[in-house]
Design a protein around this motif. Structure first.
Motif, PDB file in Angstrom:
ATOM      1  N   GLU A  77     -10.100 -12.762   8.541  1.00  0.00           N
ATOM      2  CA  GLU A  77      -8.889 -13.502   8.174  1.00  0.00           C
ATOM      3  C   GLU A  77      -9.239 -14.960   7.854  1.00  0.00           C
ATOM      4  O   GLU A  77      -8.752 -15.508   6.861  1.00  0.00           O
ATOM      5  CB  GLU A  77      -7.856 -13.459   9.306  1.00  0.00           C
ATOM      6  CG  GLU A  77      -7.170 -12.120   9.461  1.00  0.00           C
ATOM      7  CD  GLU A  77      -6.169 -12.123  10.604  1.00  0.00           C
ATOM      8  OE1 GLU A  77      -4.958 -12.299  10.300  1.00  0.00           O
ATOM      9  OE2 GLU A  77      -6.579 -11.968  11.766  1.00  0.00           O
ATOM     10  N   GLU A 125      -5.629 -10.193   5.245  1.00  0.00           N
ATOM     11  CA  GLU A 125      -4.357 -10.832   5.602  1.00  0.00           C
ATOM     12  C   GLU A 125      -3.573  -9.897   6.503  1.00  0.00           C
ATOM     13  O   GLU A 125      -3.639  -8.677   6.351  1.00  0.00           O
ATOM     14  CB  GLU A 125      -3.510 -11.115   4.359  1.00  0.00           C
ATOM     15  CG  GLU A 125      -4.003 -12.246   3.514  1.00  0.00           C
ATOM     16  CD  GLU A 125      -3.133 -12.485   2.305  1.00  0.00           C
ATOM     17  OE1 GLU A 125      -3.243 -13.591   1.753  1.00  0.00           O
ATOM     18  OE2 GLU A 125      -2.357 -11.595   1.901  1.00  0.00           O
ATOM     19  N   ASP A 169       0.001  -8.540   7.538  1.00  0.00           N
ATOM     20  CA  ASP A 169       1.352  -8.396   6.998  1.00  0.00           C
ATOM     21  C   ASP A 169       2.394  -8.248   8.091  1.00  0.00           C
ATOM     22  O   ASP A 169       3.556  -7.993   7.809  1.00  0.00           O
ATOM     23  CB  ASP A 169       1.433  -7.169   6.060  1.00  0.00           C
ATOM     24  CG  ASP A 169       0.746  -7.425   4.731  1.00  0.00           C
ATOM     25  OD1 ASP A 169       0.572  -8.600   4.355  1.00  0.00           O
ATOM     26  OD2 ASP A 169       0.370  -6.439   4.067  1.00  0.00           O
ATOM     27  N   HIS A 216      -9.901 -11.536  -2.464  1.00  0.00           N
ATOM     28  CA  HIS A 216     -11.200 -12.091  -2.068  1.00  0.00           C
ATOM     29  C   HIS A 216     -12.004 -11.060  -1.276  1.00  0.00           C
ATOM     30  O   HIS A 216     -13.219 -10.927  -1.455  1.00  0.00           O
ATOM     31  CB  HIS A 216     -11.010 -13.369  -1.244  1.00  0.00           C
ATOM     32  CG  HIS A 216     -12.295 -13.923  -0.713  1.00  0.00           C
ATOM     33  ND1 HIS A 216     -13.300 -14.413  -1.523  1.00  0.00           N
ATOM     34  CD2 HIS A 216     -12.759 -14.040   0.559  1.00  0.00           C
ATOM     35  CE1 HIS A 216     -14.321 -14.816  -0.783  1.00  0.00           C
ATOM     36  NE2 HIS A 216     -14.018 -14.590   0.487  1.00  0.00           N
ATOM     37  N   THR A 230      -7.570  -8.614   0.999  1.00  0.00           N
ATOM     38  CA  THR A 230      -7.127  -9.522  -0.067  1.00  0.00           C
ATOM     39  C   THR A 230      -7.994  -9.339  -1.309  1.00  0.00           C
ATOM     40  O   THR A 230      -9.056  -8.697  -1.248  1.00  0.00           O
ATOM     41  CB  THR A 230      -7.252 -10.984   0.391  1.00  0.00           C
ATOM     42  OG1 THR A 230      -8.646 -11.269   0.590  1.00  0.00           O
ATOM     43  CG2 THR A 230      -6.468 -11.248   1.669  1.00  0.00           C
ATOM     44  N   ARG A 277      -4.285  -6.056   5.520  1.00  0.00           N
ATOM     45  CA  ARG A 277      -4.642  -5.624   4.176  1.00  0.00           C
ATOM     46  C   ARG A 277      -5.784  -6.481   3.668  1.00  0.00           C
ATOM     47  O   ARG A 277      -5.929  -7.647   4.032  1.00  0.00           O
ATOM     48  CB  ARG A 277      -3.452  -5.665   3.238  1.00  0.00           C
ATOM     49  CG  ARG A 277      -2.948  -7.012   2.877  1.00  0.00           C
ATOM     50  CD  ARG A 277      -1.780  -6.915   1.878  1.00  0.00           C
ATOM     51  NE  ARG A 277      -1.338  -8.240   1.525  1.00  0.00           N
ATOM     52  CZ  ARG A 277      -1.901  -8.999   0.604  1.00  0.00           C
ATOM     53  NH1 ARG A 277      -2.934  -8.548  -0.075  1.00  0.00           N
ATOM     54  NH2 ARG A 277      -1.452 -10.201   0.352  1.00  0.00           N
TER      55      ARG A 277
END
Length: 154
Positions: A78, A84, A86, A102, A100, A98
């Motif tokens: 993170e 990320e 949610d 990146h 990202t 989830r």
């Protein structure tokens, strides 16, 4: 005689695979260290891509670590912007994580690093033997990872 025994052990396929595995893992770990990543991070990312909503406990089981250790790994992901949440954090709540964009880029970069090491490894074999190598290695892995048969009386 001792030299012969040592040479026999060193030529053992098992010992050669152990040495090769250690060397390849170090090579991969070194290439990831500059990004603040490890194989555990990439394993977690891969599982999150394949199994959205997977629990920390299940991620930990798959990686062979505790859920708490996996929480620390995911927290680092993170911080790197690769994952990320949610859902709000909280005790007893299932984390909805989830990967990202990146994180997907990190996985693509990792696949390329693995492909580069594969090319180095496979470059030691003639082209006709390269096609045989992966299936042969898979058969060896299947055999080594199969459960041991029960011994009579045990």
């Amino acid at each position: 005689m001792e030299d012969e025994e040592l040479m026999s052990v060193m030529m053992s396929p098992t010992m050669l695979l152990i040495l090769l595995g250690r060397s390849l893992r170090e090579r991969i770990d070194d290439s990831l260290a500059g990004q603040g990543l490890s194989l555990r991070h990439l394993s977690a990312l891969g599982h999150l891509v394949r199994v959205p909503g997977i629990s920390y406990s299940e991620l930990g089981r798959r990686a062979g670590v505790t859920a708490q250790s996996m929480q620390a790994t995911v927290r680092q992901l993170e911080e790197l912007g690769a994952v990320e949440r949610d859902s709000p954090a909280g005790r007893g709540r299932t984390a909805e994580l989830r990967v990202t964009p990146h994180g997907h880029a990190v996985l693509r970069d990792f696949r390329q690093r693995i492909a580069d090491v594969d090319a180095l490894l496979m470059g030691a074999l003639p082209p006709d033997r390269q096609r045989e190598f992966a299936p042969m290695l898979m058969r060896m892995a299947d055999s080594a990872l199969a459960p041991e048969p029960e011994k009579p009386g045990g």
